[in-house]
Enzyme design. Sequence first.
Site, mmCIF file in Angstrom:
data_model
loop_
_atom_site.group_PDB
_atom_site.id
_atom_site.type_symbol
_atom_site.label_atom_id
_atom_site.label_comp_id
_atom_site.label_asym_id
_atom_site.label_seq_id
_atom_site.Cartn_x
_atom_site.Cartn_y
_atom_site.Cartn_z
ATOM 1 C CG MET A 172 47.032 35.523 36.273
ATOM 2 S SD MET A 172 46.279 35.800 34.655
ATOM 3 C CE MET A 172 47.639 36.581 33.765
ATOM 4 C CG HIS A 173 47.780 40.627 37.318
ATOM 5 N ND1 HIS A 173 48.202 40.525 36.009
ATOM 6 C CD2 HIS A 173 46.437 40.438 37.281
ATOM 7 C CE1 HIS A 173 47.159 40.299 35.223
ATOM 8 N NE2 HIS A 173 46.081 40.229 35.974
ATOM 9 C CG ASP A 196 43.566 33.226 38.155
ATOM 10 O OD1 ASP A 196 43.832 33.830 37.087
ATOM 11 O OD2 ASP A 196 43.182 33.826 39.175
#
Length: 484
Positions: free
Chosen positions: A79-80, A235
Site C-alpha cells: 500500500m501507499h 496487501d
Amino acid sequence: MYLGLDLGTSSLKALLIDDTQRILGSASAPLTVERPHHGWSEHDPDSWIAATRKALAELANTHASELAKMRGIGLSGHMHGATTIDKDGKVIRPCILWNDTRSYEEAAELDADPQFRRLTGNIVFPGFTAPKLKWMAADEPEAFSRVAKVLLPKDYLRLWLSGDAISEMSDSAGTSWLDVGKRAWDDGLLSATGLERRQMPALVEGTERAGALRAEVASELGLPAGIPIAGGAGDNAASACGMGTVGDGHAFASLGTSGVLFAANNRYLPNPDSAVHAFCHALPGTWHQMGVILSATDSLNWLSRITSTKPSALTAELGDTLLAPGPEVFLPYLSGERTPHNDAAIRGGFAGLGHESDRPALTRAVLGAVCFAFRDSLAALAQTGTVLTRVTAIGGGSKSDYWLEALATVLDLPVDIPEGGDFGAAFGAARLGLIAAENADPLAICTAPKTETTIHPNRDLTGAFDEAYHTYRALYPALKGAMS
C-alpha cells in the site's frame, strides 16, 4: 481457474486456484528496492511488469492448460506507494514506497490540517501517499506538473493488464485522500496537495470487476483475452480475505517482520489519536482496523544478529514451558513505533539488566515486548468499541508455540493456529478474482481455514505478565524524555 497476483516489496507472487479454491500452483519473481538517499525507498514500476511476466512464464511451464482456462484475476499489492503517470501513460519517476520517510515534514503539515483526520480517520503518516505528492510538488516541481494520474502499485499493474486507471477502496483508504466513511475521493483533501479528482483513478469495491485483460497482454501471457480483473485489495485486506477475516470482530495477529493486529468491522470506527489505522475492507460495506508494530520478528532478528545465533535457536533455549517475565524489559522501537505512539524518532532499549542477564533472559524480554506491543494495539482497538474474543496467528513468529502462549497470556485471548496452507495475500487476491468473475457471494468464498490447534492463556502467569506490562508502559515516556 482464477489467478491472484500479489505485488510485494521484495517479490511478486502469482497463485493459481480452481473453482473449489484448491491451490494448483504458484510462482514468484524477486524485486529490488532502490535507496538512492538516506530515508528513500523506491521501486521501478517497469520491474513489476517484468516480474509478472517472469512469474507467469514459470507457472506456464507446469500449468499452461490451466492458465488457458482462466476466468478471473485478482490483484493485491503493498500500500501507499506513489506511482505517477503522465498524459501518455508513461511513468514519470520511480514509485515512492510505503517505507520511504522523506516526506515526514509534509506529513506533519497535512496532519495539522484537521480535515485529514476527520475525513480519513487516520493520522497522515510519512509513508502514506498524499505527503509524497506534496514533497514532489516542492522538490520535483517539473515532474509534478506532468502528473496526469496517481496510481497505487497494484493499480499500475492493472493499467498494464487492462489499460484502465481504476483502484478500489481498501488500498485507496491508505492515501490520505479518501473519505473513508463515504468510500469516495474528497476534493478538499486532494486540493491540499495540489491535485484534482481527474488525476485519481476511478473507484470500485474490491469484489467488483475493474477492467478486463487486453488481447495483446493476454496473448503474451498465455491467458484468455477479456477475462475480468477484480478490484482487488491492499496487501493486508487481501490477506484478510485469504484468512477469512471479513466478519465483524474477526481478527488476526500477524507476527511478521512488522506486526499487525487486524480486526474486521461492519461499520467505520476511526480512532486516529491512537495511531490505529481505520481503512475500508475489500468487501462492500465493511471496514477494518489495524494496530501496527514496526519491529515484531525484526526485534528477534536483531537479537539474532548481535548474538550470532539463529532465531529458532534463541527461542529453543527457552524450552517448552512458558516462564514468567524476568526483570529484563525490552522496548521494541528499533525503527520507531506506529501504534499507539506515532513516534518515528523513538528507539528501542533494554532496562533491568544485571550480571545474571544471560542470552535466554534477553530473548524472553524481546518476545515479551512484542506481545506487550500487541496489547497496546488491543487496547487502542478497544477504545473504538472493537472487542476481540480470539485471534488467529499468522506470520513467521507463529511457528513458536512459546511465543504464541506468551501472546495469548498477555492478550488474555485464545490464539488459533490454522491448518497448514497458503492463506496469504495472493490467495485472497485469487478469491477476489473468483468473486468478480462469477458474481459470487463474498462471504461464501472468503471463509476461514480450519483451526489446527488453539493456544489458551496461561492463567497462572497472568498476574506476572500484567505487572511486567505496566513496567513496559512506564518506560516509553521515560525513554522519550531521555532522548529529547
